[in-house]
Motif scaffolding. Structure first.
Motif, PDB file in Angstrom:
ATOM      1  N   SER A 187      27.873  26.396  18.878  1.00 51.87           N
ATOM      2  CA  SER A 187      29.328  26.398  18.825  1.00 51.87           C
ATOM      3  C   SER A 187      29.797  27.847  18.925  1.00 51.87           C
ATOM      4  CB  SER A 187      29.809  25.762  17.516  1.00 51.87           C
ATOM      5  OG  SER A 187      31.207  25.696  17.499  1.00 51.87           O
ATOM      6  N   PHE A 188      30.871  28.070  19.680  1.00 53.23           N
ATOM      7  CA  PHE A 188      31.377  29.418  19.905  1.00 53.23           C
ATOM      8  C   PHE A 188      32.831  29.507  19.467  1.00 53.23           C
ATOM      9  CE2 PHE A 188      27.756  29.146  22.616  1.00 53.23           C
ATOM     10  CZ  PHE A 188      27.264  30.439  22.739  1.00 53.23           C
ATOM     11  N   ARG A 189      33.247  30.714  19.060  1.00 53.59           N
ATOM     12  CA  ARG A 189      34.657  30.958  18.742  1.00 53.59           C
ATOM     13  C   ARG A 189      35.147  32.109  19.611  1.00 53.59           C
ATOM     14  NH1 ARG A 189      33.018  32.125  13.283  1.00 53.59           N
ATOM     15  NH2 ARG A 189      31.985  34.136  13.336  1.00 53.59           N
ATOM     16  N   ARG A 190      36.386  31.984  20.040  1.00 50.32           N
ATOM     17  CA  ARG A 190      37.001  33.007  20.892  1.00 50.32           C
ATOM     18  C   ARG A 190      37.257  34.254  20.050  1.00 50.32           C
ATOM     19  NH1 ARG A 190      40.898  30.335  23.859  1.00 50.32           N
ATOM     20  NH2 ARG A 190      41.863  29.836  21.876  1.00 50.32           N
ATOM     21  N   VAL A 191      36.880  35.409  20.589  1.00 57.20           N
ATOM     22  CA  VAL A 191      37.136  36.661  19.887  1.00 57.20           C
ATOM     23  C   VAL A 191      38.063  37.587  20.676  1.00 57.20           C
ATOM     24  CG1 VAL A 191      35.047  36.612  18.483  1.00 57.20           C
ATOM     25  CG2 VAL A 191      34.980  37.683  20.732  1.00 57.20           C
ATOM     26  N   ALA A 192      38.220  37.339  21.981  1.00 58.61           N
ATOM     27  CA  ALA A 192      39.118  38.168  22.785  1.00 58.61           C
ATOM     28  C   ALA A 192      39.465  37.446  24.077  1.00 58.61           C
ATOM     29  CB  ALA A 192      38.468  39.505  23.101  1.00 58.61           C
ATOM     30  N   THR A 193      40.692  37.672  24.549  1.00 63.97           N
ATOM     31  CA  THR A 193      41.137  37.184  25.848  1.00 63.97           C
ATOM     32  C   THR A 193      41.793  38.356  26.558  1.00 63.97           C
ATOM     33  OG1 THR A 193      41.529  34.974  24.947  1.00 63.97           O
ATOM     34  CG2 THR A 193      42.590  35.493  27.057  1.00 63.97           C
ATOM     35  N   MET A 194      41.354  38.619  27.796  1.00 61.12           N
ATOM     36  CA  MET A 194      41.885  39.718  28.584  1.00 61.12           C
ATOM     37  C   MET A 194      42.295  39.213  29.967  1.00 61.12           C
ATOM     38  SD  MET A 194      39.239  41.061  26.450  1.00 61.12           S
ATOM     39  CE  MET A 194      37.896  40.627  27.459  1.00 61.12           C
ATOM     40  N   ILE A 195      43.266  39.901  30.553  1.00 59.96           N
ATOM     41  CA  ILE A 195      43.690  39.576  31.913  1.00 59.96           C
ATOM     42  C   ILE A 195      43.614  40.848  32.747  1.00 59.96           C
ATOM     43  CG2 ILE A 195      46.154  39.965  31.426  1.00 59.96           C
ATOM     44  CD1 ILE A 195      46.729  37.561  33.342  1.00 59.96           C
ATOM     45  N   MET A 196      43.166  40.690  33.986  1.00 63.39           N
ATOM     46  CA  MET A 196      43.107  41.804  34.933  1.00 63.39           C
ATOM     47  C   MET A 196      44.424  41.819  35.708  1.00 63.39           C
ATOM     48  SD  MET A 196      40.106  43.107  34.432  1.00 63.39           S
ATOM     49  CE  MET A 196      39.936  44.195  35.830  1.00 63.39           C
ATOM     50  N   VAL A 197      45.151  42.945  35.634  1.00 61.22           N
ATOM     51  CA  VAL A 197      46.442  43.069  36.314  1.00 61.22           C
ATOM     52  C   VAL A 197      46.468  44.361  37.123  1.00 61.22           C
ATOM     53  CG1 VAL A 197      47.658  41.748  34.528  1.00 61.22           C
ATOM     54  CG2 VAL A 197      47.578  44.233  34.364  1.00 61.22           C
ATOM     55  N   PRO A 198      47.323  44.405  38.158  1.00 57.72           N
ATOM     56  CA  PRO A 198      47.463  45.661  38.904  1.00 57.72           C
ATOM     57  C   PRO A 198      47.963  46.752  37.953  1.00 57.72           C
ATOM     58  CG  PRO A 198      48.594  43.857  40.022  1.00 57.72           C
ATOM     59  CD  PRO A 198      48.166  43.342  38.689  1.00 57.72           C
ATOM     60  N   ALA A 199      47.410  47.936  38.084  1.00 60.22           N
ATOM     61  CA  ALA A 199      47.811  49.045  37.221  1.00 60.22           C
ATOM     62  C   ALA A 199      49.274  49.413  37.469  1.00 60.22           C
ATOM     63  CB  ALA A 199      46.914  50.247  37.463  1.00 60.22           C
ATOM     64  N   ALA A 200      49.915  49.869  36.428  1.00 60.74           N
ATOM     65  CA  ALA A 200      51.300  50.330  36.559  1.00 60.74           C
ATOM     66  C   ALA A 200      51.326  51.573  37.441  1.00 60.74           C
ATOM     67  CB  ALA A 200      51.882  50.631  35.186  1.00 60.74           C
ATOM     68  N   SER A 201      52.387  51.752  38.190  1.00 61.65           N
ATOM     69  CA  SER A 201      52.539  52.942  39.032  1.00 61.65           C
ATOM     70  C   SER A 201      52.440  54.170  38.149  1.00 61.65           C
ATOM     71  CB  SER A 201      53.888  52.896  39.736  1.00 61.65           C
ATOM     72  OG  SER A 201      53.925  51.787  40.591  1.00 61.65           O
ATOM     73  N   PRO A 202      51.958  55.273  38.593  1.00 62.38           N
ATOM     74  CA  PRO A 202      51.599  55.640  39.963  1.00 62.38           C
ATOM     75  C   PRO A 202      50.105  55.531  40.251  1.00 62.38           C
ATOM     76  CG  PRO A 202      51.764  57.609  38.662  1.00 62.38           C
ATOM     77  CD  PRO A 202      52.011  56.439  37.738  1.00 62.38           C
ATOM     78  N   ARG A 203      49.381  54.689  39.554  1.00 57.89           N
ATOM     79  CA  ARG A 203      47.926  54.640  39.712  1.00 57.89           C
ATOM     80  C   ARG A 203      47.469  53.963  41.003  1.00 57.89           C
ATOM     81  NH1 ARG A 203      47.006  52.402  33.937  1.00 57.89           N
ATOM     82  NH2 ARG A 203      48.237  53.923  32.818  1.00 57.89           N
ATOM     83  N   GLY A 204      48.396  53.414  41.749  1.00 63.82           N
ATOM     84  CA  GLY A 204      48.024  52.850  43.041  1.00 63.82           C
ATOM     85  C   GLY A 204      47.362  51.496  42.954  1.00 63.82           C
ATOM     86  N   SER A 205      46.200  51.365  43.595  1.00 65.23           N
ATOM     87  CA  SER A 205      45.577  50.050  43.751  1.00 65.23           C
ATOM     88  C   SER A 205      44.532  49.747  42.680  1.00 65.23           C
ATOM     89  CB  SER A 205      44.944  49.952  45.139  1.00 65.23           C
ATOM     90  OG  SER A 205      43.925  50.919  45.243  1.00 65.23           O
ATOM     91  N   THR A 206      44.540  50.450  41.565  1.00 60.98           N
ATOM     92  CA  THR A 206      43.565  50.184  40.513  1.00 60.98           C
ATOM     93  C   THR A 206      44.007  48.993  39.663  1.00 60.98           C
ATOM     94  OG1 THR A 206      44.604  51.757  39.020  1.00 60.98           O
ATOM     95  CG2 THR A 206      42.819  52.598  40.402  1.00 60.98           C
ATOM     96  N   MET A 207      43.066  48.484  38.887  1.00 63.19           N
ATOM     97  CA  MET A 207      43.342  47.334  38.026  1.00 63.19           C
ATOM     98  C   MET A 207      43.201  47.757  36.566  1.00 63.19           C
ATOM     99  SD  MET A 207      43.962  44.819  40.102  1.00 63.19           S
ATOM    100  CE  MET A 207      43.733  43.292  39.208  1.00 63.19           C
ATOM    101  N   GLU A 208      43.932  47.059  35.701  1.00 66.18           N
ATOM    102  CA  GLU A 208      43.834  47.260  34.262  1.00 66.18           C
ATOM    103  C   GLU A 208      43.372  45.965  33.618  1.00 66.18           C
ATOM    104  OE1 GLU A 208      47.150  49.569  32.159  1.00 66.18           O
ATOM    105  OE2 GLU A 208      48.145  48.645  33.866  1.00 66.18           O
ATOM    106  N   MET A 209      42.549  46.076  32.579  1.00 71.59           N
ATOM    107  CA  MET A 209      42.185  44.915  31.781  1.00 71.59           C
ATOM    108  C   MET A 209      42.991  45.030  30.489  1.00 71.59           C
ATOM    109  SD  MET A 209      38.533  43.726  30.151  1.00 71.59           S
ATOM    110  CE  MET A 209      37.754  43.412  31.716  1.00 71.59           C
TER     111      MET A 209
END
Length: 89
Positions: A46-68
């Motif tokens: 049995s497992f319990r959730r410890v974290a949930t993350m989403i990958m989104v485009p980074a806020a400007s001015p970082r360009g085409s990078t992603m943030e978790m």
């Protein structure tokens, strides 16, 4: 302690917001990662959730990078429900 990560893709048809992210996100497919740890001492796995993350485009001015970004699964479900309830264009 045994841990595992589950990955899924969620798709939004409209621009959306999730609590904890200070900007409007564009529609599209987003990778969601859920980390879980095994509950020790049980006679079955049995497992319990410890974290949930989403990958989104980074806020400007970082360009085409992603943030978790760490999010609440409840906030993600709310954003998905709002997107599903939005009128079709």
């Amino acid at each position: 302690m045994t841990t595992r990560s589950r990955r899924e893709t969620v798709t939004f048809r409209h621009p959306f917001r999730i609590k904890g992210i200070d900007r409007l996100l564009p529609p599209g497919a987003y990778e969601v990662i859920t980390d879980e740890e095994m509950i020790e001492g049980l006679s079955f796995a049995s497992f319990r959730r410890v974290a949930t993350m989403i990958m989104v485009p980074a806020a400007s001015p970082r360009g085409s990078t992603m943030e978790m970004i760490s999010i609440s699964p409840v906030d993600l479900a709310d954003a998905q429900r709002i997107d599903a309830d939005a009128p079709h264009e």
